[in-house]
Write a protein that holds these residues in place. Structure first.
Motif, PDB file in Angstrom:
ATOM      1  N   MET A 104       0.763  -1.241   0.013  1.00 46.65           N
ATOM      2  CA  MET A 104      -0.114  -0.129   0.076  1.00 46.65           C
ATOM      3  C   MET A 104       0.859   1.208  -0.184  1.00 46.65           C
ATOM      4  O   MET A 104       1.978   1.452   0.869  1.00 46.65           O
ATOM      5  N   SER A 105       0.573   2.207  -0.780  1.00 47.84           N
ATOM      6  CA  SER A 105       1.466   3.229  -1.115  1.00 47.84           C
ATOM      7  C   SER A 105       0.955   4.315  -0.022  1.00 47.84           C
ATOM      8  O   SER A 105      -0.119   4.710   0.204  1.00 47.84           O
ATOM      9  N   THR A 106       1.862   5.188   0.762  1.00 50.10           N
ATOM     10  CA  THR A 106       1.766   6.288   1.555  1.00 50.10           C
ATOM     11  C   THR A 106       1.062   7.340   0.653  1.00 50.10           C
ATOM     12  O   THR A 106       0.123   7.794   1.040  1.00 50.10           O
ATOM     13  N   ASP A 107       1.274   7.517  -0.507  1.00 56.32           N
ATOM     14  CA  ASP A 107       0.702   8.807  -1.206  1.00 56.32           C
ATOM     15  C   ASP A 107      -0.854   8.290  -1.466  1.00 56.32           C
ATOM     16  O   ASP A 107      -1.652   9.446  -1.446  1.00 56.32           O
ATOM     17  N   ALA A 108      -0.695   7.227  -1.749  1.00 61.57           N
ATOM     18  CA  ALA A 108      -2.512   6.850  -1.871  1.00 61.57           C
ATOM     19  C   ALA A 108      -3.012   7.118  -0.721  1.00 61.57           C
ATOM     20  O   ALA A 108      -4.207   7.644  -0.864  1.00 61.57           O
ATOM     21  N   THR A 109      -2.772   6.809   0.182  1.00 61.44           N
ATOM     22  CA  THR A 109      -3.576   6.840   1.625  1.00 61.44           C
ATOM     23  C   THR A 109      -3.572   8.197   1.864  1.00 61.44           C
ATOM     24  O   THR A 109      -4.657   8.591   2.404  1.00 61.44           O
ATOM     25  N   GLN A 110      -2.494   9.163   1.795  1.00 58.78           N
ATOM     26  CA  GLN A 110      -2.601  10.515   1.866  1.00 58.78           C
ATOM     27  C   GLN A 110      -3.653  11.101   1.175  1.00 58.78           C
ATOM     28  O   GLN A 110      -4.355  12.132   1.279  1.00 58.78           O
ATOM     29  N   GLN A 111      -3.646  10.846  -0.190  1.00 52.46           N
ATOM     30  CA  GLN A 111      -4.639  11.332  -0.860  1.00 52.46           C
ATOM     31  C   GLN A 111      -5.922  10.944  -0.616  1.00 52.46           C
ATOM     32  O   GLN A 111      -6.955  11.989  -0.975  1.00 52.46           O
ATOM     33  N   GLN A 112      -6.246  10.044  -0.043  1.00 53.57           N
ATOM     34  CA  GLN A 112      -7.530   9.491   0.317  1.00 53.57           C
ATOM     35  C   GLN A 112      -8.093  10.102   1.462  1.00 53.57           C
ATOM     36  O   GLN A 112      -9.086  10.233   1.834  1.00 53.57           O
ATOM     37  N   SER A 113      -7.097  10.449   2.541  1.00 48.11           N
ATOM     38  CA  SER A 113      -7.488  10.724   3.839  1.00 48.11           C
ATOM     39  C   SER A 113      -8.395  11.864   4.098  1.00 48.11           C
ATOM     40  O   SER A 113      -9.484  11.770   5.062  1.00 48.11           O
ATOM     41  N   PRO A 114      -8.583  12.985   3.354  1.00 46.83           N
ATOM     42  CA  PRO A 114      -9.506  14.023   3.326  1.00 46.83           C
ATOM     43  C   PRO A 114     -10.729  13.536   3.300  1.00 46.83           C
ATOM     44  O   PRO A 114     -11.841  14.072   3.994  1.00 46.83           O
ATOM     45  N   THR A 120      -7.025  -1.483   8.651  1.00 42.64           N
ATOM     46  CA  THR A 120      -7.808  -0.143   8.258  1.00 42.64           C
ATOM     47  C   THR A 120      -7.472   0.919   9.541  1.00 42.64           C
ATOM     48  O   THR A 120      -7.340   2.149   9.283  1.00 42.64           O
ATOM     49  N   ILE A 121      -7.773   0.403  10.686  1.00 41.40           N
ATOM     50  CA  ILE A 121      -7.398   1.308  11.775  1.00 41.40           C
ATOM     51  C   ILE A 121      -6.120   1.941  11.769  1.00 41.40           C
ATOM     52  O   ILE A 121      -5.879   3.276  11.978  1.00 41.40           O
ATOM     53  N   LEU A 122      -5.111   1.323  11.408  1.00 42.44           N
ATOM     54  CA  LEU A 122      -3.669   1.680  11.266  1.00 42.44           C
ATOM     55  C   LEU A 122      -3.535   2.791  10.144  1.00 42.44           C
ATOM     56  O   LEU A 122      -2.794   3.854  10.031  1.00 42.44           O
ATOM     57  N   VAL A 123      -4.248   2.706   8.988  1.00 40.45           N
ATOM     58  CA  VAL A 123      -4.461   3.263   7.907  1.00 40.45           C
ATOM     59  C   VAL A 123      -4.951   4.712   8.032  1.00 40.45           C
ATOM     60  O   VAL A 123      -4.698   5.778   7.727  1.00 40.45           O
ATOM     61  N   GLN A 143       0.031  -4.440  21.905  1.00 43.29           N
ATOM     62  CA  GLN A 143      -0.420  -4.920  20.482  1.00 43.29           C
ATOM     63  C   GLN A 143      -0.018  -3.445  19.733  1.00 43.29           C
ATOM     64  O   GLN A 143       0.448  -3.468  18.656  1.00 43.29           O
ATOM     65  N   THR A 144      -0.821  -2.368  20.222  1.00 41.72           N
ATOM     66  CA  THR A 144      -0.679  -0.870  19.569  1.00 41.72           C
ATOM     67  C   THR A 144       0.880  -0.579  19.436  1.00 41.72           C
ATOM     68  O   THR A 144       1.317  -0.037  18.324  1.00 41.72           O
ATOM     69  N   ASN A 145       1.589  -0.577  20.351  1.00 41.90           N
ATOM     70  CA  ASN A 145       2.553  -0.296  20.496  1.00 41.90           C
ATOM     71  C   ASN A 145       3.843  -1.027  19.527  1.00 41.90           C
ATOM     72  O   ASN A 145       4.554  -0.589  18.866  1.00 41.90           O
ATOM     73  N   GLY A 146       3.465  -2.219  19.419  1.00 45.73           N
ATOM     74  CA  GLY A 146       4.282  -3.045  18.624  1.00 45.73           C
ATOM     75  C   GLY A 146       3.988  -2.785  17.150  1.00 45.73           C
ATOM     76  O   GLY A 146       4.899  -2.619  16.312  1.00 45.73           O
ATOM     77  N   LEU A 147       2.542  -2.524  16.615  1.00 41.64           N
ATOM     78  CA  LEU A 147       2.415  -2.227  15.119  1.00 41.64           C
ATOM     79  C   LEU A 147       2.847  -0.586  15.122  1.00 41.64           C
ATOM     80  O   LEU A 147       3.245  -0.291  13.754  1.00 41.64           O
ATOM     81  N   ASN A 148       2.814   0.016  15.954  1.00 46.33           N
ATOM     82  CA  ASN A 148       3.053   1.314  15.659  1.00 46.33           C
ATOM     83  C   ASN A 148       4.757   1.762  15.168  1.00 46.33           C
ATOM     84  O   ASN A 148       4.919   2.847  14.476  1.00 46.33           O
ATOM     85  N   GLN A 149       5.648   0.670  15.508  1.00 51.02           N
ATOM     86  CA  GLN A 149       6.779   0.772  15.147  1.00 51.02           C
ATOM     87  C   GLN A 149       7.096   0.467  13.356  1.00 51.02           C
ATOM     88  O   GLN A 149       7.982   0.888  13.043  1.00 51.02           O
ATOM     89  N   LEU A 150       6.190  -0.298  13.015  1.00 54.51           N
ATOM     90  CA  LEU A 150       6.227  -0.785  11.564  1.00 54.51           C
ATOM     91  C   LEU A 150       6.099   0.301  10.588  1.00 54.51           C
ATOM     92  O   LEU A 150       5.071   1.395  10.777  1.00 54.51           O
ATOM     93  N   PRO A 151       6.741   0.442   9.435  1.00 55.42           N
ATOM     94  CA  PRO A 151       6.220   1.618   8.326  1.00 55.42           C
ATOM     95  C   PRO A 151       5.060   1.059   7.815  1.00 55.42           C
ATOM     96  O   PRO A 151       4.567   0.020   7.922  1.00 55.42           O
ATOM     97  N   LYS A 152       4.495   2.073   7.107  1.00 53.94           N
ATOM     98  CA  LYS A 152       3.191   1.714   6.504  1.00 53.94           C
ATOM     99  C   LYS A 152       3.131   0.545   5.691  1.00 53.94           C
ATOM    100  O   LYS A 152       2.039  -0.201   5.545  1.00 53.94           O
TER     101      LYS A 152
END
Length: 476
Positions: free
Chosen positions: A1-11, A129-132, A383-392
């Protein structure tokens, strides 16, 4: 999943309706998973099956999840969020309907497998989905809200199912669940949005086969050990073949340009520690969830509804604590929660190793309630702390691994607890003056439960040792 695509969708992403869709679906899915525990005694009598056979309604469910969830990281990159959500609800509805009308154990087992496919699609999709859609500084509170719903469902499951069993038949547990699945599907059809980019990576069939044999073999081996014993050829073969397949799966993933599950997530130490912590905690949760109803109904001779009421305060408080621990996590990080959480679990599990047929109901409620408070301080923050360290780009892989190993740990925890309990029961009955005396039967189960909780106690000590190495993770 690309970061750019996610940022474009966010709004344009409406986070609240998406979150509500997942919460409704997750709540009723987990309710129907644990609600059946209170009906196991009735099912043993109605279908004339052994306790180790009826246990397959739980372990078979977990086995299906253990096979399906590893593939979820791939599915998330092949199908849209809406498609996977709708598919998960359709499988859940079909499975629940078949379970409601099941005439025998075989059909009920099939229904549980279909239900598990629905849950296996939903859980990784929900976490991914929550992470995205939520930024890192809001994830603790959001995961806490998810924890409220996810933990409240198993909490009220035994109570509601106990009430149903006292006045109706066990299959009404599924008739009660069915309309809520339909509501979740309709809500998702209206509000669920596509939040991730579909990249359609190459499907590596050998990886899927090795993953299925590996995770499936380990869960299956642990699931039949209660019936067959540790020296059985099939048990040992399943475990050995499972471990070899997992080793070959890992080697293959490291040598692929685009692996099915990117095992580079293990390069992130907080993710690895979070994974181990969740693995241990889920074993404690699942073993307790199967031991306490048996102890309350057979050891203390409570009716199903009364036993459910005893377990209700702990589960409800666990749910209420989840948003609180989520907000504390967002402000102060995981250490101040995880270490005290394991200390509380150690103390309560030690007390539970000393329960007898004379233990008061108030004491059981207090022990279970504090055990669940300890769980809420550990589970979501780790769980949240572990997933937080990962890149998107590693979110699908991280959530797939986290959810897969939860199911494997649940199967192991349930099976080891039942195996220890059964062995202690047989030993107690063998030394009893009158093995057919009702007091000997309740006494034997209580002795078995005591020994099985020692297993949870040892796990909690291991979790505490690991927790001293956990630090606040920062996204790479």
């Amino acid at each position: 999943m690309s970061t750019d695509a996610t940022q474009q969708q966010s709004p344009s992403i409406r986070t609240t309706p998406i979150l509500i869709s997942f919460l409704i679906a997750g709540f009723i899915g987990l309710f129907s998973e644990t609600a059946l525990n209170m009906a196991l005694g009735d099912l043993i009598q109605e279908f004339t099956i052994s306790p180790s056979t009826v246990q397959w309604l739980t372990t078979g469910y977990l086995l299906t999840l253990g096979i399906l969830v590893p593939v979820s990281g791939l599915l998330i990159q092949w199908f849209s969020t809406r498609q996977l959500f709708i598919a998960s609800m359709v499988f859940s509805i079909i499975g629940t309907l078949i379970a409601a009308i099941a005439p025998g154990f075989g059909i009920l087992m099939l229904a549980r497998v279909i239900q598990a496919i629905g849950t296996g699609l939903l859980l990784p999709l929900m976490f991914n989905t929550i992470l995205v859609i939520f930024p890192i500084h809001k994830r603790g509170a959001t995961m806490g809200l998810m924890g409220l719903v996810i933990m409240f469902a198993p909490a009220i499951g035994p109570t509601v199912s106990g009430l149903i069993i006292e006045h109706l038949k066990w299959n009404y547990i599924f008739w009660v669940s069915l309309p809520f699945f339909v509501i979740a599907l309709l809500f998702g059809l209206k509000y669920m949005q596509n939040v991730s980019s579909i990249t359609k990576p190459k499907i590596d069939v050998p990886s899927i086969i090795l993953s299925t044999i590996g995770f499936g073999g380990i869960v299956y081996g642990f699931s039949i050990v209660g019936d067959q014993g540790w020296r059985d050829v099939i048990v040992l073969s399943s475990l050995i073949v499972g471990l070899i397949a997992l080793f070959l799966f890992a080697v293959r993933q490291f040598n692929m340009d685009k692996p099915m599950i990117d095992l580079r997530v293990f390069k992130y130490p907080m993710f690895t520690l979070g994974l181990l912590t969740v693995f241990i905690t889920f074993m404690i949760i699942m073993s307790s969830m199967i031991l306490l109803p048996l102890y309350l109904q057979t050891g203390l001779t409570l009716a199903a509804f009364s036993a459910g009421l005893v377990l209700l305060p702990g589960g409800v408080l666990n749910g209420i604590m989840s948003p609180i621990t989520g907000r504390i996590f967002d402000k102060f990080g995981p250490r101040g929660l995880v270490i005290p959480g394991f200390i509380i679990m150690i103390a309560m599990l030690w007390f539970l190793t000393n329960v007898t047929t004379e233990t008061s109901i108030i004491m059981v409620i207090a022990m279970h309630t504090f055990l669940m408070i300890g769980v809420s301080m550990v589970m979501m923050p780790a769980q949240t702390n572990g997933l937080n360290q990962l890149p998107k780009n590693l979110y699908p892989d991280g959530t797939a691994l986290m959810n897969t190993l939860q199911q494997v740990s649940g199967a192991i925890g349930t099976t080891v607890a039942i195996t220890i309990m059964s062995a202690s029961q047989k030993n107690y009955i063998a030394n009893a003056k009158d093995p057919f005396d009702p007091s000997a039967i309740s006494g034997s189960l209580t002795a078995g439960v005591q020994d099985a909780f020692i297993f949870g106690f040892v796990l909690a000590i291991a979790g505490l040792i690991i927790s001293f190495f956990i630090k606040t993770a920062r996204e790479k």
